[in-house]
Scaffold this active site. Structure first.
Site, PDB file in Angstrom:
ATOM      1  CG  ASP A  19      -0.259  -0.047   2.536  1.00  0.00           C
ATOM      2  OD1 ASP A  19       0.947   0.288   2.617  1.00  0.00           O
ATOM      3  OD2 ASP A  19      -0.917  -0.395   3.533  1.00  0.00           O
ATOM      4  CG  LEU A  20      -0.788   5.107  -0.905  1.00  0.00           C
ATOM      5  CD1 LEU A  20      -1.780   6.228  -0.576  1.00  0.00           C
ATOM      6  CD2 LEU A  20       0.015   5.452  -2.134  1.00  0.00           C
TER       7      LEU A  20
END
Length: 136
Positions: A19-20
């Site tokens: 994810d980020l």
């Protein structure tokens, strides 16, 4: 207690798996253990494409009980350890853990079933059951 020696599958976490924050997205752990199951079956000599074409049998996940213990991160080298916990005529029970070094990050109990193309239960061919149980 597992009746099959533990299978080990190594992989690296790629950017696309995260994810980020650079942490592995939760659903990707299921992808990792799926890859490991596929390689385990392949190493037993089972060609799943041929199994479908010749026997009309496929394996499907019926149940997953998963515990996320610690996060895996971008560029980690992981190892999926798969052990057979139970085997019947139509069902396979596995324990699959994902490790980073000496740390277990993820643990799952996975129940697979053998199905016909129409979705009805099927028996796992005897030769495959024997290979899975280490009796080949």
């Amino acid at each position: 207690m597992a009746i099959f020696d533990m299978h080990r599958f190594r992989l690296r976490v790629y950017y696309e798996d995260t994810d980020l924050a650079g942490i592995v997205y939760y659903a990707n752990y299921l992808r990792f253990i799926e890859r490991a199951r596929t390689e385990w079956v392949r190493e037993l000599g089972v060609d799943q494409g041929r199994l479908l074409a010749e026997e009309g049998v496929v394996f499907a996940v019926r149940r997953v009980e998963a515990e996320y213990l610690k996060p895996a991160r971008f560029d980690d080298q992981l190892e999926v350890r798969t052990a057979l916990g139970g085997l019947t005529g139509a069902r396979i029970d596995l324990r699959q853990d994902i490790w980073r070094g000496e740390t277990c990050l993820f643990s799952a109990n996975v129940g697979l079933v053998a199905l016909r193309e129409d979705g009805r239960p099927a028996r796992i061919p005897a030769a495959i059951r024997a290979a899975m149980a280490g009796q080949d």
